[in-house]
Enzyme design. Structure first.
Site, PDB file in Angstrom:
ATOM      1  N   HIS A  19       0.813  -1.214   0.000  1.00  0.00           N
ATOM      2  CA  HIS A  19       0.000   0.000   0.000  1.00  0.00           C
ATOM      3  C   HIS A  19       0.852   1.273   0.000  1.00  0.00           C
ATOM      4  CE1 HIS A  19      -3.420  -2.674   1.634  1.00  0.00           C
ATOM      5  NE2 HIS A  19      -3.493  -2.554   0.327  1.00  0.00           N
ATOM      6  N   HIS A  42      -7.781  -8.505  -7.636  1.00  0.00           N
ATOM      7  CA  HIS A  42      -8.078  -9.419  -6.516  1.00  0.00           C
ATOM      8  C   HIS A  42      -8.382  -8.562  -5.294  1.00  0.00           C
ATOM      9  CE1 HIS A  42      -5.882 -11.879  -9.405  1.00  0.00           C
ATOM     10  NE2 HIS A  42      -6.411 -12.943  -8.843  1.00  0.00           N
ATOM     11  N   GLU A 128     -13.515  -9.648  -7.505  1.00  0.00           N
ATOM     12  CA  GLU A 128     -13.330 -10.572  -6.386  1.00  0.00           C
ATOM     13  C   GLU A 128     -14.169 -11.822  -6.629  1.00  0.00           C
ATOM     14  OE1 GLU A 128     -12.139 -12.755  -3.697  1.00  0.00           O
ATOM     15  OE2 GLU A 128     -11.170 -10.780  -3.852  1.00  0.00           O
ATOM     16  N   GLY A 157     -10.300 -11.876 -11.891  1.00  0.00           N
ATOM     17  CA  GLY A 157      -9.712 -10.600 -12.292  1.00  0.00           C
ATOM     18  C   GLY A 157      -8.763 -10.704 -13.465  1.00  0.00           C
ATOM     19  N   ASP A 182      -2.681  -8.650  -7.250  1.00  0.00           N
ATOM     20  CA  ASP A 182      -2.114  -9.290  -6.042  1.00  0.00           C
ATOM     21  C   ASP A 182      -2.944 -10.491  -5.616  1.00  0.00           C
ATOM     22  OD1 ASP A 182      -4.243  -7.674  -5.252  1.00  0.00           O
ATOM     23  OD2 ASP A 182      -3.432  -7.375  -3.249  1.00  0.00           O
TER      24      ASP A 182
END
Length: 304
Positions: A19, A42, A128, A157, A182
């Protein structure tokens, strides 16, 4: 296939590097006015309670954002000096915890939403596949009342990204996109899927900014992934950056204890020129604060 739940790992050292890198990259891109299409392949549940059963089961946040916040934003006494990129990350996390007690951790969807610009008409696409996390994500996003600026899709995704590239032109005619990839990597095929996804994406939209999180673990597929991504960048003549953070072994664990994830990395394609110096400064601080034993280290390299 649906065993992985990010709630067990929210706020850990991997989230910190992921992040921090995401925010620093996006801040630079948003210095230009045209709209950006943001994609999280994701997305997870979006928001996590650090005082909930899932987070407390793993307790990983205590060696990540909790330790970092205590060192850089202590209630009293001297603080460890932070970098501008780290301050930006900690400010964003603090914004989700106005009481000062660290109870909520924003996942990537909420990090991205926090930085979105209404005036530029940025768009956020969230994917998701996990049925429970997908429902939770839907509910969390609904509370934002963001309208058409955010779309949540229950889909793989890797496949959902394809029709989004190239992104639609902005009001000025430019096309801009940032994609975060990710997956959990609990399924070995995820490593090959990431490589294939990047290869396809660079064909569809070579100037997009792509961020790939990956675990640093003793598995051939994991070791080869950043190498494959570098090769793809070199073949398509795109610049890249790779940053890793290893907090090292927990000295309290015995030789028979499972160590858990102790290191991870971020691979950024078409990174802003400001990202490398920002991460070099930030990762040195993260290692000082979060490093805990044998195997700790950090690195930032770039090419192209």
């Amino acid at each position: 296939m649906f065993s992985y739940r990010h709630a067990f790992h929210a706020g850990n050292h991997a989230d910190v590097i992921k992040h921090t890198t995401l925010i620093a990259t996006l801040r630079h891109l948003m210095q230009k006015e045209p709209a950006i299409t943001l994609v999280d392949t994701h997305a997870g549940a979006g928001l996590y309670r650090l005082d909930g059963d899932y987070a407390e089961t793993g307790g990983e946040a205590k060696d990540g954002v909790v330790k970092l916040m205590a060192a850089c934003r202590p209630a009293q006494g001297a603080a460890v000096p932070a970098s501008p990129a780290l301050d930006d990350y900690l400010d964003l996390i603090a914004g989700f915890n106005p009481s000062g007690s660290l109870r909520v951790y924003p996942g990537s969807p909420f990090v991205l939403h926090t930085l979105m610009r209404t005036a530029s008409r940025d768009k956020l696409k969230l994917f998701e596949l996990h049925p429970t996390d997908g429902k939770t994500l839907d509910a969390n996003i609904a509370q934002l009342e963001a309208g058409r600026s955010i779309t949540v899709v229950r889909q793989d995704g890797f496949e959902g990204l394809k029709p989004l590239l190239p992104p639609p032109p902005s009001a000025t005619g430019s096309r801009r996109a940032l994609v975060l990839i990710d997956p959990s990597y609990e399924i070995k095929s995820d490593y090959a899927k990431v490589s294939a996804c990047i290869q396809d994406s660079l064909k569809r939209f070579p100037t997009g900014t792509y961020l790939v999180w990956y675990p640093v673990i003793p598995r051939t597929e994991a070791h080869d992934l950043p190498k494959r991504l570098k090769t793809l960048c070199n073949q398509t003549q795109r610049p890249w950056l790779s940053a890793t953070l290893a907090i090292g072994q927990d000295p309290s664990h015995g030789p028979d204890d499972r160590p858990g994830l102790t290191a991870s990395g971020m691979f950024v394609i078409n990174p802003p020129h400001t990202l490398k110096p920002a991460l070099q400064q930030t990762l040195a601080i993260l290692l000082d604060v979060l490093g805990r034993g044998r195997g700790k280290g950090q690195s930032v390299e770039s090419g192209g």
